[in-house]
Design a protein around this motif. Structure first.
Motif, PDB file in Angstrom:
ATOM      1  N   LYS A   1      63.469  22.991  34.479  1.00  0.00           N
ATOM      2  CA  LYS A   1      62.248  23.237  33.726  1.00  0.00           C
ATOM      3  C   LYS A   1      61.474  21.931  33.571  1.00  0.00           C
ATOM      4  N   LEU A   2      60.162  22.032  33.566  1.00  0.00           N
ATOM      5  CA  LEU A   2      59.292  20.888  33.308  1.00  0.00           C
ATOM      6  C   LEU A   2      58.652  21.065  31.940  1.00  0.00           C
ATOM      7  N   VAL A   3      58.730  20.031  31.080  1.00  0.00           N
ATOM      8  CA  VAL A   3      58.153  20.131  29.740  1.00  0.00           C
ATOM      9  C   VAL A   3      56.639  19.950  29.817  1.00  0.00           C
ATOM     10  N   THR A   4      55.940  20.624  28.921  1.00  0.00           N
ATOM     11  CA  THR A   4      54.482  20.546  28.861  1.00  0.00           C
ATOM     12  C   THR A   4      54.048  19.511  27.830  1.00  0.00           C
ATOM     13  N   ALA A   5      52.738  19.260  27.775  1.00  0.00           N
ATOM     14  CA  ALA A   5      52.183  18.371  26.751  1.00  0.00           C
ATOM     15  C   ALA A   5      52.443  18.932  25.357  1.00  0.00           C
ATOM     16  N   LYS A   6      52.511  20.271  25.244  1.00  0.00           N
ATOM     17  CA  LYS A   6      52.809  20.902  23.966  1.00  0.00           C
ATOM     18  C   LYS A   6      54.202  20.514  23.483  1.00  0.00           C
ATOM     19  N   ALA A   7      55.163  20.439  24.378  1.00  0.00           N
ATOM     20  CA  ALA A   7      56.525  20.040  24.008  1.00  0.00           C
ATOM     21  C   ALA A   7      56.536  18.615  23.472  1.00  0.00           C
ATOM     22  N   LEU A   8      55.788  17.727  24.138  1.00  0.00           N
ATOM     23  CA  LEU A   8      55.715  16.339  23.683  1.00  0.00           C
ATOM     24  C   LEU A   8      55.064  16.252  22.316  1.00  0.00           C
ATOM     25  N   TYR A   9      54.004  17.039  22.098  1.00  0.00           N
ATOM     26  CA  TYR A   9      53.335  17.052  20.792  1.00  0.00           C
ATOM     27  C   TYR A   9      54.299  17.538  19.707  1.00  0.00           C
ATOM     28  N   ASN A  10      55.033  18.625  19.989  1.00  0.00           N
ATOM     29  CA  ASN A  10      55.985  19.159  19.012  1.00  0.00           C
ATOM     30  C   ASN A  10      57.058  18.128  18.665  1.00  0.00           C
ATOM     31  N   PHE A  11      57.520  17.396  19.675  1.00  0.00           N
ATOM     32  CA  PHE A  11      58.535  16.372  19.425  1.00  0.00           C
ATOM     33  C   PHE A  11      57.980  15.267  18.532  1.00  0.00           C
ATOM     34  N   ASN A  12      56.733  14.876  18.780  1.00  0.00           N
ATOM     35  CA  ASN A  12      56.106  13.826  17.981  1.00  0.00           C
ATOM     36  C   ASN A  12      55.957  14.264  16.523  1.00  0.00           C
ATOM     37  N   GLN A  13      55.563  15.532  16.315  1.00  0.00           N
ATOM     38  CA  GLN A  13      55.425  16.040  14.956  1.00  0.00           C
ATOM     39  C   GLN A  13      56.779  16.098  14.252  1.00  0.00           C
ATOM     40  N   LYS A  14      57.817  16.505  14.982  1.00  0.00           N
ATOM     41  CA  LYS A  14      59.166  16.580  14.413  1.00  0.00           C
ATOM     42  C   LYS A  14      59.653  15.196  14.025  1.00  0.00           C
ATOM     43  N   THR A  15      59.371  14.233  14.849  1.00  0.00           N
ATOM     44  CA  THR A  15      59.803  12.857  14.581  1.00  0.00           C
ATOM     45  C   THR A  15      59.143  12.329  13.323  1.00  0.00           C
ATOM     46  N   LYS A  16      57.844  12.562  13.169  1.00  0.00           N
ATOM     47  CA  LYS A  16      57.134  12.059  12.001  1.00  0.00           C
ATOM     48  C   LYS A  16      57.612  12.743  10.730  1.00  0.00           C
ATOM     49  N   ALA A  17      57.980  14.023  10.818  1.00  0.00           N
ATOM     50  CA  ALA A  17      58.355  14.779   9.632  1.00  0.00           C
ATOM     51  C   ALA A  17      59.793  14.509   9.193  1.00  0.00           C
ATOM     52  N   ASP A  18      60.706  14.331  10.148  1.00  0.00           N
ATOM     53  CA  ASP A  18      62.132  14.287   9.826  1.00  0.00           C
ATOM     54  C   ASP A  18      62.725  12.888   9.735  1.00  0.00           C
ATOM     55  N   TYR A  19      62.096  11.937  10.361  1.00  0.00           N
ATOM     56  CA  TYR A  19      62.728  10.622  10.438  1.00  0.00           C
ATOM     57  C   TYR A  19      61.872   9.573   9.746  1.00  0.00           C
ATOM     58  N   GLU A  20      62.405   9.000   8.676  1.00  0.00           N
ATOM     59  CA  GLU A  20      61.684   7.958   7.941  1.00  0.00           C
ATOM     60  C   GLU A  20      61.660   6.678   8.765  1.00  0.00           C
ATOM     61  N   PRO A  21      60.510   6.024   8.858  1.00  0.00           N
ATOM     62  CA  PRO A  21      60.459   4.752   9.588  1.00  0.00           C
ATOM     63  C   PRO A  21      61.416   3.740   8.970  1.00  0.00           C
ATOM     64  N   LYS A  22      62.100   3.017   9.810  1.00  0.00           N
ATOM     65  CA  LYS A  22      63.061   2.034   9.347  1.00  0.00           C
ATOM     66  C   LYS A  22      62.341   0.786   8.855  1.00  0.00           C
ATOM     67  N   ILE A  23      62.737   0.321   7.649  1.00  0.00           N
ATOM     68  CA  ILE A  23      62.179  -0.919   7.091  1.00  0.00           C
ATOM     69  C   ILE A  23      63.059  -2.069   7.555  1.00  0.00           C
ATOM     70  N   SER A  24      62.483  -2.942   8.374  1.00  0.00           N
ATOM     71  CA  SER A  24      63.281  -4.019   8.962  1.00  0.00           C
ATOM     72  C   SER A  24      63.579  -5.128   7.966  1.00  0.00           C
ATOM     73  N   VAL A  25      62.632  -5.422   7.067  1.00  0.00           N
ATOM     74  CA  VAL A  25      62.831  -6.507   6.109  1.00  0.00           C
ATOM     75  C   VAL A  25      62.482  -5.999   4.720  1.00  0.00           C
ATOM     76  N   LYS A  26      63.399  -6.113   3.758  1.00  0.00           N
ATOM     77  CA  LYS A  26      63.152  -5.743   2.368  1.00  0.00           C
ATOM     78  C   LYS A  26      62.883  -7.015   1.583  1.00  0.00           C
ATOM     79  N   ASN A  27      61.672  -7.169   1.088  1.00  0.00           N
ATOM     80  CA  ASN A  27      61.310  -8.368   0.328  1.00  0.00           C
ATOM     81  C   ASN A  27      61.917  -8.311  -1.066  1.00  0.00           C
ATOM     82  N   THR A  28      61.710  -9.381  -1.862  1.00  0.00           N
ATOM     83  CA  THR A  28      62.411  -9.517  -3.143  1.00  0.00           C
ATOM     84  C   THR A  28      61.999  -8.451  -4.152  1.00  0.00           C
ATOM     85  N   GLY A  29      60.811  -7.854  -4.002  1.00  0.00           N
ATOM     86  CA  GLY A  29      60.372  -6.851  -4.963  1.00  0.00           C
ATOM     87  C   GLY A  29      60.710  -5.434  -4.564  1.00  0.00           C
ATOM     88  N   PHE A  30      61.500  -5.255  -3.488  1.00  0.00           N
ATOM     89  CA  PHE A  30      61.783  -3.919  -2.970  1.00  0.00           C
ATOM     90  C   PHE A  30      62.625  -3.114  -3.957  1.00  0.00           C
TER      91      PHE A  30
END
Length: 400
Positions: free
Chosen positions: A182-211
């Motif tokens: 099977k070949l994925v469509t642009a719709k599949a890529l869009y759905n994956f991007n939306q799922k990523t934004k909704a389910d996975y919190e961006p990782k904070i690489s550096v926590k400053n002193t006021g975190f």
């Protein structure tokens, strides 16, 4: 009179080409609405009788001495309709246009003007030499292709397509499907991007002193591990500015002239210049000011400030520099030894001091004790004593 065949000039041209083993060079085609005059031999014609338009030779298929030619007719730019009764095919004879084949009909097909779009094909069977024919100045411009012609051309091109491993695979809109077929469509890529934004919190690489510090509503806490809230800031302003502090501009309600307000969008201070019921900064009614300017104005206006010192109400007024006026009222009982009172700031000296009451003016005495205290003496009990001091502070309360 109907006619469909070589002209005399066409026959001579064909004989010459065969003798020299040269191809027939078709040049152009014309259609018209002429009729062959009585007593005229159509083979003697050298041009179309009544030409209406030049048309495209869209296809030629040759087998030995027989040629199947397709002439394409379109009324796209035709302004006046006509009955198509003649078709003329021309060849190139060393740069000269020669009428090679002529078709005349008794009953023609009506070609309307361009207001009624129409396209159709005329298929002609023409005699040629066995040498493969050619067409001169053929561009294919403005040709239309029907389903039959399209399928013929696709059949020619099909074998030229280099089919890779992914040729003609089914598509899918799912990014979760594990399928190499099977070949994925642009719709599949869009759905994956939306799922990523909704389910996975961006990782904070550096926590400053006021975190992630706790908050506090108290401005009196001395704790480097807490962050103060807007309420703490508001309470601090209330203490510093006293009755002059009106709160936040963005809070609904009447804003009073002379009161000091904070804008919670910029944390800036503003003095209200007129009573107004708005909840946004309008410079017609609010004047921006710094904290030091507002404090200076507050002291200059002798605003009453509540202080916990000895539990009495005090009014401070910085006159100029280090000279400060202090006025307060206090209930005083008989105390010949004197009662010591503390000032909230150190002083160098008491310039003047008076203590009076409505009932007696001479039984109350005031004496400076230390740099920030004074004593009040009274031989008899009085109920309403007003004390007035003019002192020199060690340091100016406000940097003027």
């Amino acid at each position: 009179m109907a006619y469909n065949g070589l002209t005399n000039a066409g026959a001579a041209y064909l004989a010459a080409r065969q003798a020299n083993n040269l191809p027939i060079e078709f040049l152009k085609a014309k259609v018209g609405n002429g009729t062959i005059p009585d007593g005229t031999d159509p083979a003697e014609l050298t041009d179309i009788i009544s030409g209406k338009m030049e048309v495209e030779i869209s296809d030629i298929q040759q087998v030995e001495r027989k040629l199947r030619m397709t002439v394409q007719v379109s009324n796209e730019s035709l302004t006046t309709g006509f009955y198509l009764t003649e078709i003329a095919i021309f060849v190139n004879d060393n740069g000269t246009s020669v009428l090679y084949w002529y078709i005349g009909k008794d009953n023609g097909t009506y070609v309307p003007d361009s207001s009624k779009p129409m396209k159709y094909k005329n298929i002609l069977n023409i005699e040629v030499s066995s040498t493969p024919v050619t067409t001169v100045n053929y561009t294919g411009k403005d040709l239309w292709v029907d389903e039959e012609k399209l399928n013929i051309e696709l059949d020619k091109k099909e074998d030229l397509i280099d089919k890779k491993t992914g040729f003609n695979l089914d598509k899918t809109n799912s990014y979760e499907l594990d399928d190499i077929n099977k070949l994925v469509t642009a719709k599949a890529l869009y759905n994956f991007n939306q799922k990523t934004k909704a389910d996975y919190e961006p990782k904070i690489s550096v926590k400053n002193t006021g975190f992630n510090l706790n908050k506090t509503d108290s401005f009196n806490e001395s704790d480097t591990n807490k962050l103060v809230t807007a309420k703490a800031l508001s309470d601090a302003y209330s203490l510093v500015l006293g009755n002059n502090f009106g709160g936040y501009i963005q809070t609904a309600g009447l804003k009073q002239k002379g009161k000091i307000y904070i804008s919670n969008t910029s944390d800036s201070l503003f003095v209200c210049t007129a009573d107004i019921d708005i909840n946004y900064v309008d410079y017609n009614y609010f004047s921006g000011s710094s904290l030091i300017d507002i404090l200076r104005t507050t002291f200059s206006q002798a605003v009453t400030v509540l202080t916990p010192t000895q539990g009495f109400t005090v009014t401070y007024r910085q006159v100029r520099g280090q000279l400060v006026s202090i006025i307060f009222q206090h209930l005083l009982t008989a105390n010949p030894a004197g009662v010591e009172y503390f000032l909230p700031f150190p002083i160098n000296a008491i310039a003047t001091a008076t203590a009076t009451s409505a009932s007696t003016n001479n039984y109350v005495k005031l004496v400076a004790s230390t740099e920030n205290t004074f004593k009040l003496f009274c031989d008899t009990t009085v109920t309403d004593v007003q004390v007035q001091l003019m002192v020199y502070a060690k340091n100016a309360l406000i940097d003027w």
